[in-house]
Scaffold this motif. Structure first.
Motif, PDB file in Angstrom:
ATOM      1  N   LEU A   1      34.020  71.490  92.142  1.00 43.28           N
ATOM      2  CA  LEU A   1      32.846  70.873  91.536  1.00 43.28           C
ATOM      3  C   LEU A   1      31.856  70.347  92.572  1.00 43.28           C
ATOM      4  N   ALA A   2      30.574  70.492  92.275  1.00 45.34           N
ATOM      5  CA  ALA A   2      29.537  69.977  93.148  1.00 45.34           C
ATOM      6  C   ALA A   2      29.473  68.470  93.022  1.00 45.34           C
ATOM      7  N   ILE A   3      29.095  67.776  94.109  1.00 51.77           N
ATOM      8  CA  ILE A   3      28.955  66.326  94.059  1.00 51.77           C
ATOM      9  C   ILE A   3      27.542  65.945  94.467  1.00 51.77           C
TER      10      ILE A   3
ATOM     11  N   VAL B   1      35.213  79.351  84.099  1.00 53.34           N
ATOM     12  CA  VAL B   1      35.263  78.039  83.443  1.00 53.34           C
ATOM     13  C   VAL B   1      36.470  77.251  83.950  1.00 53.34           C
ATOM     14  N   LYS B   2      37.610  77.914  84.033  1.00 55.78           N
ATOM     15  CA  LYS B   2      38.830  77.257  84.487  1.00 55.78           C
ATOM     16  C   LYS B   2      38.668  76.711  85.903  1.00 55.78           C
ATOM     17  N   GLU B   3      38.089  77.525  86.794  1.00 53.94           N
ATOM     18  CA  GLU B   3      37.875  77.085  88.178  1.00 53.94           C
ATOM     19  C   GLU B   3      36.836  75.976  88.259  1.00 53.94           C
TER      20      GLU B   3
ATOM     21  N   SER C   1      30.640  73.345  96.696  1.00 52.00           N
ATOM     22  CA  SER C   1      29.722  73.636  95.596  1.00 52.00           C
ATOM     23  C   SER C   1      30.276  74.698  94.655  1.00 52.00           C
ATOM     24  N   SER C   2      30.003  74.511  93.375  1.00 49.77           N
ATOM     25  CA  SER C   2      30.300  75.535  92.393  1.00 49.77           C
ATOM     26  C   SER C   2      29.094  76.451  92.297  1.00 49.77           C
ATOM     27  N   PRO C   3      29.287  77.749  92.159  1.00 54.31           N
ATOM     28  CA  PRO C   3      28.147  78.672  92.069  1.00 54.31           C
ATOM     29  C   PRO C   3      27.457  78.655  90.714  1.00 54.31           C
ATOM     30  N   TYR C   4      27.998  77.898  89.746  1.00 56.34           N
ATOM     31  CA  TYR C   4      27.457  77.949  88.387  1.00 56.34           C
ATOM     32  C   TYR C   4      26.778  76.635  88.003  1.00 56.34           C
ATOM     33  N   ALA C   5      25.651  76.758  87.363  1.00 55.49           N
ATOM     34  CA  ALA C   5      24.981  75.589  86.787  1.00 55.49           C
ATOM     35  C   ALA C   5      25.662  75.236  85.468  1.00 55.49           C
ATOM     36  N   ASP C   6      25.432  74.001  85.002  1.00 51.56           N
ATOM     37  CA  ASP C   6      26.031  73.565  83.735  1.00 51.56           C
ATOM     38  C   ASP C   6      25.662  74.513  82.596  1.00 51.56           C
ATOM     39  N   SER C   7      24.384  74.939  82.573  1.00 51.31           N
ATOM     40  CA  SER C   7      23.926  75.802  81.486  1.00 51.31           C
ATOM     41  C   SER C   7      24.687  77.126  81.472  1.00 51.31           C
ATOM     42  N   GLU C   8      24.999  77.653  82.659  1.00 52.84           N
ATOM     43  CA  GLU C   8      25.739  78.914  82.734  1.00 52.84           C
ATOM     44  C   GLU C   8      27.174  78.740  82.230  1.00 52.84           C
TER      45      GLU C   8
ATOM     46  N   GLU D   1      36.838  72.223  72.059  1.00 51.60           N
ATOM     47  CA  GLU D   1      36.620  70.920  71.427  1.00 51.60           C
ATOM     48  C   GLU D   1      35.600  70.054  72.147  1.00 51.60           C
ATOM     49  N   PHE D   2      35.783  69.839  73.451  1.00 47.91           N
ATOM     50  CA  PHE D   2      34.924  68.892  74.172  1.00 47.91           C
ATOM     51  C   PHE D   2      33.511  69.427  74.376  1.00 47.91           C
ATOM     52  N   ALA D   3      33.417  70.643  74.923  1.00 47.36           N
ATOM     53  CA  ALA D   3      32.097  71.206  75.239  1.00 47.36           C
ATOM     54  C   ALA D   3      31.194  71.346  74.016  1.00 47.36           C
ATOM     55  N   PRO D   4      31.708  71.809  72.853  1.00 45.21           N
ATOM     56  CA  PRO D   4      30.827  71.929  71.689  1.00 45.21           C
ATOM     57  C   PRO D   4      30.228  70.604  71.225  1.00 45.21           C
ATOM     58  N   LYS D   5      30.856  69.481  71.576  1.00 39.94           N
ATOM     59  CA  LYS D   5      30.355  68.173  71.158  1.00 39.94           C
ATOM     60  C   LYS D   5      29.419  67.552  72.195  1.00 39.94           C
ATOM     61  N   PHE D   6      29.251  68.241  73.335  1.00 40.42           N
ATOM     62  CA  PHE D   6      28.414  67.681  74.394  1.00 40.42           C
ATOM     63  C   PHE D   6      26.938  67.838  74.068  1.00 40.42           C
ATOM     64  N   SER D   7      26.158  66.817  74.403  1.00 35.99           N
ATOM     65  CA  SER D   7      24.705  66.877  74.303  1.00 35.99           C
ATOM     66  C   SER D   7      24.137  66.062  75.457  1.00 35.99           C
ATOM     67  N   ALA D   8      22.892  66.292  75.772  1.00 36.26           N
ATOM     68  CA  ALA D   8      22.274  65.653  76.936  1.00 36.26           C
ATOM     69  C   ALA D   8      22.319  64.136  76.867  1.00 36.26           C
ATOM     70  N   ASP D   9      22.286  63.576  75.642  1.00 35.03           N
ATOM     71  CA  ASP D   9      22.290  62.117  75.525  1.00 35.03           C
ATOM     72  C   ASP D   9      23.650  61.510  75.854  1.00 35.03           C
ATOM     73  N   ARG D  10      24.643  62.345  76.081  1.00 32.01           N
ATOM     74  CA  ARG D  10      25.961  61.854  76.493  1.00 32.01           C
ATOM     75  C   ARG D  10      26.073  61.742  78.006  1.00 32.01           C
ATOM     76  N   GLY D  11      24.999  62.068  78.731  1.00 33.75           N
ATOM     77  CA  GLY D  11      25.026  61.980  80.180  1.00 33.75           C
ATOM     78  C   GLY D  11      25.231  63.342  80.810  1.00 33.75           C
ATOM     79  N   GLN D  12      25.820  63.363  82.007  1.00 33.92           N
ATOM     80  CA  GLN D  12      26.075  64.613  82.705  1.00 33.92           C
ATOM     81  C   GLN D  12      27.323  65.292  82.145  1.00 33.92           C
ATOM     82  N   LEU D  13      27.315  66.609  82.134  1.00 33.07           N
ATOM     83  CA  LEU D  13      28.427  67.369  81.568  1.00 33.07           C
ATOM     84  C   LEU D  13      29.745  67.036  82.246  1.00 33.07           C
ATOM     85  N   LEU D  14      29.752  67.046  83.580  1.00 30.08           N
ATOM     86  CA  LEU D  14      31.013  66.826  84.294  1.00 30.08           C
ATOM     87  C   LEU D  14      31.570  65.426  84.057  1.00 30.08           C
TER      88      LEU D  14
END
Length: 313
Positions: free
Chosen positions: A3-5, A109-111, A81-88, A148-161
């Motif tokens: 994960l990127a920091i 996704v697993k990595e 760094s991860s090569p993928y953005a959150d949107s990807e 379960e977790f990802a489908p409930k995520f929205s921007a108002d919950r903060g950062q995805l990670l």
């Protein structure tokens, strides 16, 4: 891929945190040290390099400080760094959940989330987990993130990670709680699984001689209720089968509502304990039908006994 920091650097300087870490090493010696690091995980990795993994761990952030940018190299050993953005990653999880994702999507996704998952599973509180159990939990948590977790995520919950990290930690705690306790969702009935199994063994098969039928039935009910709806893999199959025989022996098979289930259950666990093919022949039905009916009967009578209120009697 780790994960990127997020780092804050300007004019050759890097913002670090100061952490105090207290715990016991493998010899039981107390460790109390202060380290400068980018995050909790980075601080722990420094301490673990020195002392190995600690138990009775307590970590607290003391202050911020500005350090030389040369420290970036040390930080990068722990955070690449991860090569993928959150949107990807989110798009990949949507495809996987819709059964349209590829194996490459799943592995990406697993990595991407593996540092979060690994940290949760390898938490010092769960140090008694075997390697096989750890891998099973990692796979399950990956599925939880996707379905379960990802489908409930929205921007108002903060950062995805950050959001996923909180969800994974909480879910891992619940999984472990279920592993070591029975009735983990009920504070009043919650008890150690090992303790419940011991009492189950002690109460299930008390000698019947000189014991009143009502007392024998109550003992069996208490034994089964101590186990609750726990995973019965930790109890031998023979003991579970003998428990069903004990239910018939004590006349509790009448709890089954459906006559067909009572008949099959009684023949399977009665005095002669007939095999399924013999039951099928006697009842003029098929062996697969007997198997289905018996499994339903076992499930139903277990649930009936769990719901018995002995205090009301």
């Amino acid at each position: 891929m780790i994960l990127a920091i997020m780092t804050i650097a300007w004019e050759g300087e890097l913002l670090l945190n100061k952490y105090q870490i207290v715990g016991l090493d493998k010899t039981g010696r107390r460790v109390n040290e202060t380290v400068e690091a980018m995050s909790e995980k980075h601080a722990l990795s420094i301490i673990y390099d020195r002392y190995g993994k600690l138990t009775e761990l307590d970590i607290s952030q003391i202050s911020f400080l500005v350090a030389s940018v040369g420290n970036i190299l040390e930080v990068q050993k722990f955070y690449k760094s991860s090569p993928y953005a959150d949107s990807e990653i989110i798009e990949m999880m949507i495809r996987i959940k819709a059964d349209q994702g590829s194996q490459d999507d799943y592995m990406a996704v697993k990595e991407h989330f593996s540092p979060i998952i690994n940290a949760a599973v390898k938490d010092y509180r769960y140090r008694d987990l075997s390697d096989v159990e750890q891998e099973d939990y990692k796979e399950q948590l990956t599925r939880d993130i996707i379905s379960e977790f990802a489908p409930k995520f929205s921007a108002d919950r903060g950062q995805l990670l950050s959001y996923i990290k909180l969800k994974v930690r909480d879910r891992m705690y619940k999984y472990y709680d279920r592993k070591i306790n029975v009735n983990s969702n009920n504070r009043e009935k919650k008890r150690l699984r090992t303790e419940a199994i011991k009492e189950y063994y002690e109460l299930s098969f008390l000698p019947q001689q000189d014991i009143d039928l009502d007392i024998a039935q109550a003992n069996l009910v208490r034994a089964i209720q101590r186990i609750g709806n726990m995973d019965l893999k930790e109890i031998s199959r023979k003991l579970i089968e003998d428990t069903h025989e004990r239910i018939v022996e004590l006349g509790m098979h009448h709890l089954l509502d459906f006559e067909q289930q009572r008949n099959v259950y009684t023949l399977a666990y009665g005095q002669n304990r007939l095999k399924q093919r013999d039951i099928a022949e006697r009842l003029n039905t098929s062996q697969p039908n007997v198997s289905i009916t018996l499994n339903r009967a076992k499930k139903n009578i277990w649930e009936k006994i769990i719901k018995i209120n002995l205090e009301a009697k």
